[in-house]
Motif scaffolding. Structure first.
Motif, mmCIF file in Angstrom:
data_model
loop_
_atom_site.group_PDB
_atom_site.id
_atom_site.type_symbol
_atom_site.label_atom_id
_atom_site.label_comp_id
_atom_site.label_asym_id
_atom_site.label_seq_id
_atom_site.Cartn_x
_atom_site.Cartn_y
_atom_site.Cartn_z
ATOM 1 N N GLU A 110 0.805 -1.215 0.000
ATOM 2 C CA GLU A 110 0.000 0.000 0.000
ATOM 3 C C GLU A 110 0.839 1.268 0.000
ATOM 4 O OE1 GLU A 110 -2.552 -0.507 3.342
ATOM 5 O OE2 GLU A 110 -3.848 -1.938 2.324
ATOM 6 N N SER A 111 2.137 1.139 0.222
ATOM 7 C CA SER A 111 3.039 2.292 0.192
ATOM 8 C C SER A 111 4.371 1.842 -0.376
ATOM 9 C CB SER A 111 3.220 2.875 1.597
ATOM 10 O OG SER A 111 3.849 1.930 2.447
ATOM 11 N N LEU A 112 5.291 2.799 -0.529
ATOM 12 C CA LEU A 112 6.622 2.501 -1.044
ATOM 13 C C LEU A 112 7.671 2.962 -0.044
ATOM 14 C CD1 LEU A 112 6.239 3.719 -4.752
ATOM 15 C CD2 LEU A 112 6.317 1.341 -3.961
ATOM 16 N N PRO A 113 8.762 2.207 0.075
ATOM 17 C CA PRO A 113 9.864 2.710 0.897
ATOM 18 C C PRO A 113 10.569 3.858 0.186
ATOM 19 C CG PRO A 113 10.522 0.701 -0.211
ATOM 20 C CD PRO A 113 9.068 0.902 -0.551
ATOM 21 N N VAL A 114 11.180 4.728 0.947
ATOM 22 C CA VAL A 114 12.004 5.772 0.344
ATOM 23 C C VAL A 114 13.173 5.098 -0.372
ATOM 24 C CG1 VAL A 114 13.428 7.799 0.807
ATOM 25 C CG2 VAL A 114 11.334 7.410 2.132
ATOM 26 N N GLU A 115 13.410 5.458 -1.627
ATOM 27 C CA GLU A 115 14.463 4.818 -2.420
ATOM 28 C C GLU A 115 15.841 5.047 -1.795
ATOM 29 O OE1 GLU A 115 14.788 3.265 -5.856
ATOM 30 O OE2 GLU A 115 12.876 2.513 -5.084
ATOM 31 N N TYR A 116 16.537 3.971 -1.548
ATOM 32 C CA TYR A 116 17.886 4.052 -0.989
ATOM 33 C C TYR A 116 18.832 4.670 -2.009
ATOM 34 C CZ TYR A 116 22.534 2.366 0.399
ATOM 35 O OH TYR A 116 23.857 2.274 0.708
ATOM 36 N N GLN A 117 19.552 5.698 -1.604
ATOM 37 C CA GLN A 117 20.534 6.330 -2.473
ATOM 38 C C GLN A 117 21.930 5.850 -2.063
ATOM 39 O OE1 GLN A 117 19.549 8.297 -5.183
ATOM 40 N NE2 GLN A 117 17.677 7.297 -4.441
ATOM 41 N N PRO A 118 22.549 5.020 -2.879
ATOM 42 C CA PRO A 118 23.807 4.385 -2.472
ATOM 43 C C PRO A 118 24.949 5.388 -2.349
ATOM 44 C CG PRO A 118 23.335 3.916 -4.771
ATOM 45 C CD PRO A 118 22.117 4.592 -4.229
ATOM 46 N N THR A 119 25.808 5.131 -1.384
ATOM 47 C CA THR A 119 27.025 5.924 -1.240
ATOM 48 C C THR A 119 27.995 5.563 -2.362
ATOM 49 O OG1 THR A 119 28.092 4.264 0.138
ATOM 50 C CG2 THR A 119 26.735 5.917 1.264
ATOM 51 N N GLU A 120 29.035 6.366 -2.540
ATOM 52 C CA GLU A 120 30.031 6.066 -3.563
ATOM 53 C C GLU A 120 30.728 4.740 -3.259
ATOM 54 O OE1 GLU A 120 32.170 5.811 -6.777
ATOM 55 O OE2 GLU A 120 30.590 7.309 -6.468
ATOM 56 N N GLU A 121 30.962 4.470 -1.974
ATOM 57 C CA GLU A 121 31.593 3.205 -1.598
ATOM 58 C C GLU A 121 30.711 2.025 -2.000
ATOM 59 O OE1 GLU A 121 33.411 1.028 2.424
ATOM 60 O OE2 GLU A 121 32.171 2.841 2.596
ATOM 61 N N TYR A 122 29.396 2.164 -1.784
ATOM 62 C CA TYR A 122 28.477 1.085 -2.131
ATOM 63 C C TYR A 122 28.396 0.912 -3.644
ATOM 64 C CZ TYR A 122 24.283 -1.839 -2.000
ATOM 65 O OH TYR A 122 23.387 -2.871 -2.147
ATOM 66 N N GLN A 123 28.366 2.034 -4.399
ATOM 67 C CA GLN A 123 28.326 1.927 -5.857
ATOM 68 C C GLN A 123 29.582 1.250 -6.399
ATOM 69 O OE1 GLN A 123 26.733 5.408 -8.069
ATOM 70 N NE2 GLN A 123 26.431 6.343 -6.042
ATOM 71 N N LEU A 146 31.233 -1.064 -4.834
ATOM 72 C CA LEU A 146 31.013 -2.490 -4.588
ATOM 73 C C LEU A 146 30.117 -3.092 -5.673
ATOM 74 C CD1 LEU A 146 30.424 -2.766 -0.732
ATOM 75 C CD2 LEU A 146 32.292 -3.768 -2.055
ATOM 76 N N TYR A 147 29.071 -2.365 -6.070
ATOM 77 C CA TYR A 147 28.194 -2.842 -7.138
ATOM 78 C C TYR A 147 28.971 -3.053 -8.425
ATOM 79 C CZ TYR A 147 25.104 -2.503 -11.147
ATOM 80 O OH TYR A 147 24.493 -2.725 -12.360
ATOM 81 N N ARG A 148 29.793 -2.065 -8.792
ATOM 82 C CA ARG A 148 30.548 -2.182 -10.046
ATOM 83 C C ARG A 148 31.519 -3.359 -9.993
ATOM 84 N NH1 ARG A 148 30.062 3.622 -9.693
ATOM 85 N NH2 ARG A 148 31.991 3.794 -8.472
ATOM 86 N N ASP A 149 32.170 -3.552 -8.855
ATOM 87 C CA ASP A 149 33.077 -4.693 -8.717
ATOM 88 C C ASP A 149 32.313 -6.010 -8.815
ATOM 89 O OD1 ASP A 149 35.174 -2.948 -8.389
ATOM 90 O OD2 ASP A 149 35.267 -3.151 -6.192
ATOM 91 N N ALA A 150 31.142 -6.047 -8.184
ATOM 92 C CA ALA A 150 30.344 -7.269 -8.218
ATOM 93 C C ALA A 150 29.897 -7.597 -9.641
ATOM 94 C CB ALA A 150 29.127 -7.113 -7.313
ATOM 95 N N LEU A 151 29.501 -6.580 -10.378
ATOM 96 C CA LEU A 151 29.073 -6.813 -11.758
ATOM 97 C C LEU A 151 30.233 -7.309 -12.612
ATOM 98 C CD1 LEU A 151 26.949 -6.721 -13.939
ATOM 99 C CD2 LEU A 151 27.410 -4.273 -14.231
ATOM 100 N N ALA A 152 31.387 -6.696 -12.458
ATOM 101 C CA ALA A 152 32.547 -7.125 -13.243
ATOM 102 C C ALA A 152 32.922 -8.571 -12.922
ATOM 103 C CB ALA A 152 33.734 -6.202 -12.962
ATOM 104 N N GLY A 153 32.785 -8.946 -11.660
ATOM 105 C CA GLY A 153 33.188 -10.290 -11.256
ATOM 106 C C GLY A 153 32.175 -11.363 -11.550
ATOM 107 N N SER A 154 30.907 -10.993 -11.735
ATOM 108 C CA SER A 154 29.869 -12.016 -11.886
ATOM 109 C C SER A 154 29.126 -11.963 -13.211
ATOM 110 C CB SER A 154 28.845 -11.888 -10.745
ATOM 111 O OG SER A 154 28.195 -10.627 -10.797
ATOM 112 N N ALA A 155 29.480 -11.052 -14.106
ATOM 113 C CA ALA A 155 28.733 -10.907 -15.374
ATOM 114 C C ALA A 155 28.709 -12.211 -16.153
ATOM 115 C CB ALA A 155 29.333 -9.782 -16.210
ATOM 116 N N ALA A 156 29.854 -12.912 -16.212
ATOM 117 C CA ALA A 156 29.889 -14.165 -16.970
ATOM 118 C C ALA A 156 29.014 -15.224 -16.312
ATOM 119 C CB ALA A 156 31.331 -14.667 -17.084
ATOM 120 N N ARG A 157 29.045 -15.283 -14.980
ATOM 121 C CA ARG A 157 28.221 -16.265 -14.274
ATOM 122 C C ARG A 157 26.732 -15.981 -14.487
ATOM 123 N NH1 ARG A 157 29.096 -17.743 -7.925
ATOM 124 N NH2 ARG A 157 29.346 -15.492 -7.797
#
Length: 813
Positions: free
Chosen positions: A484-497, A499-510
């Motif tokens: 019935e409602s939405l959570p406030v969208e989490y805005q990732p920190t630069e450190e978290y982003q 981590l996302y980029r590293d994770a994508l690079a490491g797992s894209a093939a998988r």
């Protein structure tokens, strides 16, 4: 007389403590069930132990009269009664008889295409766990008149841990909140801690909760009772075979015509009203007379057992009661799904067992069914009463129920009650001739227009966001549903982003390998031209990638749409109608990102019961919960799209379902967060994985070849693990346990986390989990026994003054 719990008590140390009546009401047996060792066997329920029908019906009616006295005449006139399948269906009916004016519904494990689900819940210790609520009247739970919804009376044979009742209360209070609940059982066997959980629910919701039972007590269990019970069952299986073997009956059973009133429901599976009750009472004497005549009179009938069929308990019970009033020597019991050990000992509650194949084409597939204490009961005639859905060749086959009964009694008769098939009610307003076309980018979402069509309505202009803590408290108190409602969208920190980029690079093939595998399996096993329908929003990036794989590898352009499904509310029915009008439902393949414990898998299967032609099996990228057959992998690894919210899912929010925004002919809603376009990586994510398609092509071919010959049947290991974790952590609600990397990420981004359980040595897959947990002040507990990489625990009984598992204040999102 020897107590029928002596044999189990002497060997396992199980004790009953409480009211003096307990041993007269209950015996003990051993389950063939890895979740619970013992079975409390009621002598007055009419399920496992044949009993006088007047005793069975009388216990329920007495409870109903006590509820009526508790409520008073005015509130009793507004009440509705809900019973539990399969064991308590007749007990619930009898309680409603005692209330006199209350309509009755019981849960069911039999989906019916013409009746959409009004809810469901899990009975964790049961042999068959999932319950559906399928009232023919969509307003069943809203009865009460101008004063609002009346009391809800929930009826079960025993009230043990309270888990099933609490699961039901939470589900129904979220849909149909009310001020008063009454829990009714033959015996209340809760421990002190379990009683406190029901009180906590009452405090959270502000509702009054009463308990009415014939007797109260507790079961005292040694710590190792489950392991010892399983060993004891194995020992007995090694010593004893079932006393009777399948054989064809020497004489065909006598088929008796009941003269069942036309249009009268066979029971409460879809609702049973006071008018139905009056019609049945009026017709019973004539039906009983037909049975007596068909059996050749009381002397020729001799000692009679009326044997009901699984959920069909009430109709056989009142027929048996009418025969008893006509002067026959009659007992009543029913067949059951529950596998129980039989031991021919006077101190054991289940003396004999007849086993036979299911004969009603059950939705969960074929299986063995049982009739207990029939053989050796001294019956001259067994009258089996089934509904017409169960009057199948399997019922009459050698080794079937009728053949087995012929080995237990000289004479077998059969009576068939017409199975009630509801006609769906349609609203007064006519459905619009044309539903809106799917929304597409760039007007709605940042994906390419051909990547996905969103069968949603655009709510971007509506303010729907609420702080995480407010949402969690409202949901757990039962005052709101998470959709019935939405959570406030989490805005990732630069450190978290990073981590996302590293994770994508490491797992894209998988990820590419998993995308290729699941797509090839869909093309080979489901449809050569599938219509991909992703469950928004976690499934949408996967659907986009599967569409890209089919185009890259086969030059095939697959249609792809995204639809909304909401736990506890079902799938968007209007979206299904649009799909059925534009595509063959047989070609539709539902797509999701991953499975956790499998709740959405079950939700989809229940929701599609009213929409014939659609296949409820979901295709997923990762199936760590072992809930589906069609998957890219069963590894629980980091899928980078789970790290972020809308910025990796086309800038689309979670879906929204609220009565004031979504009408009966509207799609569910969602928001397009155009203002976050500067942070959007949706297309980049798809491109990074698509770039690895050629690299993994050979590996995909090998995986598909191996999968084709492998046993991929779901084991539901994840669900079992979640139940175990829920109990050992003292949460007692599987909905607050979110297993797997993806679900744990959601807990940290969108819910109020309590603690994180992490598999020791998980490594890079958990880097973003650890960072988010640190940011929110959530403890991470290392474990060696997790079937998942990690499990997120939502704060149980959350209020904004609550603390985390480490005793510190819960941090904000």
């Amino acid at each position: 007389m020897v107590w029928t719990g002596t044999w189990v008590s002497d060997r396992l140390g199980i004790e009953l403590a409480g009211d003096d009546e307990l041993r007269g009401l209950l015996g003990l047996a051993l389950r063939r069930n890895p979740k619970r060792a013992h079975l409390l066997v009621s002598g007055v329920l009419g399920k496992h132990v044949p009993q006088l029908p007047s005793v069975v019906h009388g216990h329920g009616v007495t409870l109903g009269r006590r509820v009526r006295a508790l409520l008073g005449p005015e509130e009793a006139a507004r009440a509705v009664v809900l019973g539990y399948a399969e064991t308590a269906t007749a007990l619930g009916h009898a309680v409603a008889d005692g209330l006199e004016t209350a309509p009755y519904l019981h849960s069911t494990r039999r989906p019916v295409a013409s009746v959409p689900s009004a809810g469901g819940f899990e009975e964790s210790h049961s042999h068959a766990t999932s319950h559906l609520l399928l009232p023919e009247d969509p307003a069943f739970f809203d009865r009460g008149g101008e004063a609002g919804r009346g009391p809800l009376v929930l009826v079960d044979d025993e009230f043990s841990t309270g888990n099933t009742v609490l699961n039901t209360l939470r589900d129904l209070h979220a849909r149909h909140p009310r001020d008063h609940y009454v829990i009714v059982a033959l015996v209340d066997m809760r421990a002190a801690g379990d009683a406190g959980r029901l009180a906590a629910f009452a405090e959270e919701t502000g509702a009054r909760v009463d308990v009415v039972a014939h007797a109260r007590g507790t079961v005292r269990l040694p710590e190792d009772v489950l392991a010892r019970g399983l060993r004891l069952v194995e020992e007995q299986d090694g010593r004893n075979a079932d006393p009777l073997v399948p054989c064809a009956p020497a004489v065909a059973p006598v088929r008796l015509e009941l003269g069942w009133p036309a249009g009268l429901p066979d029971g409460g599976r879809h609702g049973f009203t006071p008018d139905h009750r009056a019609r049945l009472r009026e017709a019973l004497p004539a039906m009983a007379a037909r049975i007596v005549d068909g059996l050749g009179g009381p002397e020729q009938a001799g000692r009679v057992l009326v044997l009901g069929f699984e959920e069909l308990m009430y109709a056989p019970l009142v027929l048996a009661r009418a025969l008893e009033e006509a002067g026959l020597d009659v007992r009543f019991s029913t067949t059951t799904r529950s596998p129980v050990l039989a031991v021919d000992d006077p101190g054991y509650a289940i003396r004999t067992r007849l086993a036979f194949p299911a004969h009603d084409d059950p939705a969960d597939g074929p299986g063995e069914r049982y009739a207990y204490n029939v053989a050796g009961g001294g019956f001259d005639t067994v009258l089996a009463v089934v509904d017409s859905a169960a009057d199948t060749p399997a019922l009459h086959a050698p080794g079937g129920l009728l053949a087995q009964l012929a080995t237990a009694a000289p004479r077998v008769a059969l009576a068939v009650v017409p199975a009630h098939t509801p006609v769906p009610r349609t609203p007064d307003r006519q459905e619009p001739p044309v539903l809106p076309a799917p929304l597409r980018g760039p007007d709605f979402s940042s994906y390419e227009p051909d990547d996905v069509g969103w069968l949603l309505q655009d709510l971007s202009a509506v303010r729907l966001e609420a702080p995480v803590e407010e949402r969690e408290e409202a949901v757990q108190r039962g005052g709101a549903h998470y959709a019935e409602s939405l959570p406030v969208e989490y805005q990732p920190t630069e450190e978290y982003q990073e981590l996302y980029r590293d994770a994508l690079a490491g797992s894209a093939a998988r990820i590419a390998r998993a995308v290729g595998t699941v797509t090839e399996l869909v093309l080979a096993e489901r449809s050569p031209r599938p219509v991909l329908v992703s469950l928004a929003r976690a499934g949408t990036p996967v659907g986009v990638l599967m569409r890209r794989w089919a185009r890259h590898r086969h030059g095939t352009e697959l249609p792809h749409y995204a639809v909304s499904i909401v736990r506890g509310r079902g799938i968007d029915a209007n979206a299904l109608r649009w799909l059925a009008a534009h595509h063959d439902p047989a070609d539709v393949v539902f797509v999701d990102g991953w499975t956790g414990k499998g709740a959405i898998t079950r939700e989809l299967a229940d929701a599609l019961a009213g929409f014939p032609g659609f296949d409820p099996e979901i295709a997923v990228l990762a199936d760590p919960g072992s809930c589906v057959r069609t998957y890219g992998t069963r590894e629980d690894f980091l899928i980078p799209s789970a790290c972020l919210n809308s910025t990796v899912s086309g800038l689309i929010s979670r879906t929204v379902l609220r009565d004031d925004l979504v009408g009966p002919h509207d799609y569910h809603g969602a928001k397009f967060y155009r203002e976050l376009s500067g942070s959007d990586v949706s297309r980049d994510f798809v491109a990074a994985v698509e770039d690895r398609f050629d690299e993994v092509a050979d590996a995909v071919d090998q995986q598909v070849k191996e999968a084709a010959s492998a046993d991929r049947a779901p084991t539901w290991e994840g669900w079992a693990a979640v139940e175990r974790i829920s109990e050992e952590q003292g949460i007692h609600d599987v909905n607050l346990v979110k297993p797997g990397v993806g679900e744990t990420t959601r807990v940290l981004l969108r819910r109020v986390p309590w603690k994180i359980l992490a598999r020791r040595g998980a490594g890079a897959d958990l880097a973003h989990i650890r960072l988010l947990a640190e940011q929110r002040g959530v403890p991470v507990e290392e474990r060696d026994d997790l079937p998942y990489t990690c499990v997120g625990l939502i704060h149980p009984r959350y209020t904004r003054g609550a603390t985390g598992a480490d005793g510190k204040a819960v941090g904000s999102a």
